[in-house]
Design an enzyme around this catalytic site. Structure first.
Site, mmCIF file in Angstrom:
data_model
loop_
_atom_site.group_PDB
_atom_site.id
_atom_site.type_symbol
_atom_site.label_atom_id
_atom_site.label_comp_id
_atom_site.label_asym_id
_atom_site.label_seq_id
_atom_site.Cartn_x
_atom_site.Cartn_y
_atom_site.Cartn_z
ATOM 1 N N GLY A 74 8.922 -5.095 -8.879
ATOM 2 C CA GLY A 74 9.731 -3.932 -9.255
ATOM 3 C C GLY A 74 11.220 -4.181 -9.047
ATOM 4 N N GLN A 120 15.027 -8.724 -3.501
ATOM 5 C CA GLN A 120 13.714 -9.352 -3.260
ATOM 6 C C GLN A 120 13.231 -10.093 -4.508
ATOM 7 O OE1 GLN A 120 10.360 -7.588 -0.892
ATOM 8 N NE2 GLN A 120 9.630 -7.013 -2.906
ATOM 9 N N SER A 159 9.212 5.537 -3.649
ATOM 10 C CA SER A 159 9.099 4.571 -2.563
ATOM 11 C C SER A 159 8.036 5.070 -1.592
ATOM 12 C CB SER A 159 10.446 4.458 -1.833
ATOM 13 O OG SER A 159 10.268 3.845 -0.575
ATOM 14 N N HIS A 208 4.174 1.579 -8.177
ATOM 15 C CA HIS A 208 3.235 0.453 -8.032
ATOM 16 C C HIS A 208 2.279 0.404 -9.225
ATOM 17 C CE1 HIS A 208 3.974 1.316 -3.566
ATOM 18 N NE2 HIS A 208 4.295 0.043 -3.658
ATOM 19 N N LYS A 233 13.220 -2.105 -8.239
ATOM 20 C CA LYS A 233 13.590 -1.294 -7.071
ATOM 21 C C LYS A 233 14.060 -2.191 -5.922
ATOM 22 C CE LYS A 233 12.952 2.078 -3.860
ATOM 23 N NZ LYS A 233 12.862 1.304 -2.669
ATOM 24 N N GLY A 258 0.812 -1.221 0.000
ATOM 25 C CA GLY A 258 0.000 0.000 0.000
ATOM 26 C C GLY A 258 0.839 1.260 0.000
ATOM 27 N N ALA A 259 0.201 2.390 0.384
ATOM 28 C CA ALA A 259 0.810 3.723 0.230
ATOM 29 C C ALA A 259 1.318 3.825 -1.212
ATOM 30 C CB ALA A 259 1.927 3.972 1.251
HETATM 31 P P1 AMP Z 1 6.030 -2.474 -1.676
HETATM 32 O O1 AMP Z 1 4.661 -1.898 -1.552
HETATM 33 O O2 AMP Z 1 7.116 -1.532 -1.310
HETATM 34 O O3 AMP Z 1 6.138 -3.818 -1.002
HETATM 35 O O4 AMP Z 1 6.248 -2.745 -3.226
HETATM 36 C C1 AMP Z 1 5.358 -3.528 -3.965
HETATM 37 C C2 AMP Z 1 5.950 -3.779 -5.334
HETATM 38 O O5 AMP Z 1 6.146 -2.531 -5.999
HETATM 39 C C3 AMP Z 1 7.323 -4.472 -5.265
HETATM 40 O O6 AMP Z 1 7.416 -5.417 -6.325
HETATM 41 C C4 AMP Z 1 8.264 -3.320 -5.462
HETATM 42 O O7 AMP Z 1 9.522 -3.695 -5.999
HETATM 43 C C5 AMP Z 1 7.485 -2.467 -6.458
HETATM 44 N N1 AMP Z 1 7.976 -1.091 -6.424
HETATM 45 C C6 AMP Z 1 8.209 -0.314 -5.347
HETATM 46 N N2 AMP Z 1 8.725 0.883 -5.710
HETATM 47 C C7 AMP Z 1 8.829 0.860 -7.062
HETATM 48 C C8 AMP Z 1 9.292 1.787 -8.048
HETATM 49 N N3 AMP Z 1 9.771 2.976 -7.713
HETATM 50 N N4 AMP Z 1 9.243 1.417 -9.348
HETATM 51 C C9 AMP Z 1 8.770 0.199 -9.712
HETATM 52 N N5 AMP Z 1 8.313 -0.727 -8.840
HETATM 53 C C10 AMP Z 1 8.336 -0.402 -7.532
#
Ligand code: AMP
Length: 280
Positions: free
Chosen positions: A149, A155, A187, A37, A151, A31-32
């Protein structure tokens, strides 16, 4: 968009769609949501799949209780953004729905070397928690395609390994990191930075770019040390800045000029821990 909160309900719905010949694209998140995303939702939609996003702040992957408590939550805005992006399904489970038997006796995944370096070293238990949640999610959501991602470079490698270890029939797609025009990687944790410290955070991108522009075959240790000094002098508490083999994350101190490299960084700006990476 259809919202599901119960695992059994979403599984039944998706299995019916699969029987009708539909492909399922899955985007797990905490989320957020930001445009990074949303780019994953778009990649799934482009493939013509039913696009399923999950939002679950997974307590099992936080090695730092304060980080979990402070993790941003913007659920109303997230729902709006998903609707606008044309996401088909949102899965929004509670902790007890995800872990009905708790996490005390959770299985351990044999991640080997991957769990001992970089994020694995600085966030003990983190990748076990990531595997636990992704494994559970993939049991609930019969995804043909999983969108991740770049990013979170390490992971992505961990989840590839999980899929191999557990013989899960899901194809992994790694999508590029979306950045602010300044270069700062988007992020959820950036929401915790003031405008001033967002400018400071840009130093991580600049340092990775410096490594990219200055890596030459031969010894890389002095270059890495300069990068660490640059970030430290800019007010960061550096966990690591490393150059590693892009395929297996072996740390590279002497580059033969042939293997593909990735520069990875993790550093605290105040209380906020930021990570980023760049293929060299
Ligand atoms: P998170 O909500 O941080 O767990 O991220 C969820 C998914 O979004 C994960 O696969 C992350 O790698 C991807 N993600 C987070 N930030 C970015 C970004 N700036 N660009 C592309 N994908 C992202």
């Amino acid at each position: 968009m259809i919202l599901f909160k119960k695992a059994a309900d979403i599984t039944a719905w998706l299995l019916k769609s699969k029987t009708a010949g539909k492909k399922i694209g899955f985007i797990p998140t905490m989320g957020a949501l930001h445009p990074g995303h949303i780019s994953l939702i778009k990649a799934s939609k482009k493939a013509g799949s039913i696009s399923v996003c999950s939002i679950f702040v997974n307590p099992a992957q936080f090695n730092d209780a304060k980080d979990f408590d402070n993790y941003p939550s913007t659920i109303e805005k997230d729902i709006d953004a998903l609707e606008k992006a044309g996401c088909d399904i949102l899965f929004l489970p509670s902790v007890s729905e995800m872990y009905p038997a708790g996490t005390g006796n959770a299985k351990t995944y044999n991640l080997g070397y991957l769990e001992t370096v970089l994020e694995g070293k600085y966030r003990p238990g983190h990748f076990q928690g990531v595997c636990l949640v992704v494994h559970r999610l993939l049991n609930i959501i019969p995804a043909d395609d999983l969108y991740l991602g770049q990013k979170d470079y390490q992971q992505c490698m961990v989840i590839k390994k999980l899929v191999e270890l557990e013989n899960i029939n899901t194809t992994i797609h790694i999508c590029p990191t979306l950045r602010e025009t300044s270069g700062l990687a988007m992020s959820s944790r950036n929401m915790r930075l003031t405008e001033e410290s967002q400018k400071q955070a840009l130093k991580i991108f600049e340092t990775l770019s410096y490594l990219k522009n200055n890596s030459k075959p031969g010894n890389l240790t002095a270059l890495k040390q300069t990068a660490i000094d640059n970030l430290t002098n800019a007010g960061f508490k550096v966990n690591y800045i490393e150059i590693a083999d892009a395929g297996n994350l072996d740390i590279i101190n002497h580059w033969d000029g042939n293997s593909k490299l990735v520069a990875v960084a993790a550093a605290f700006l105040g209380e906020v821990r930021l990570i980023d990476n760049m293929l060299l």
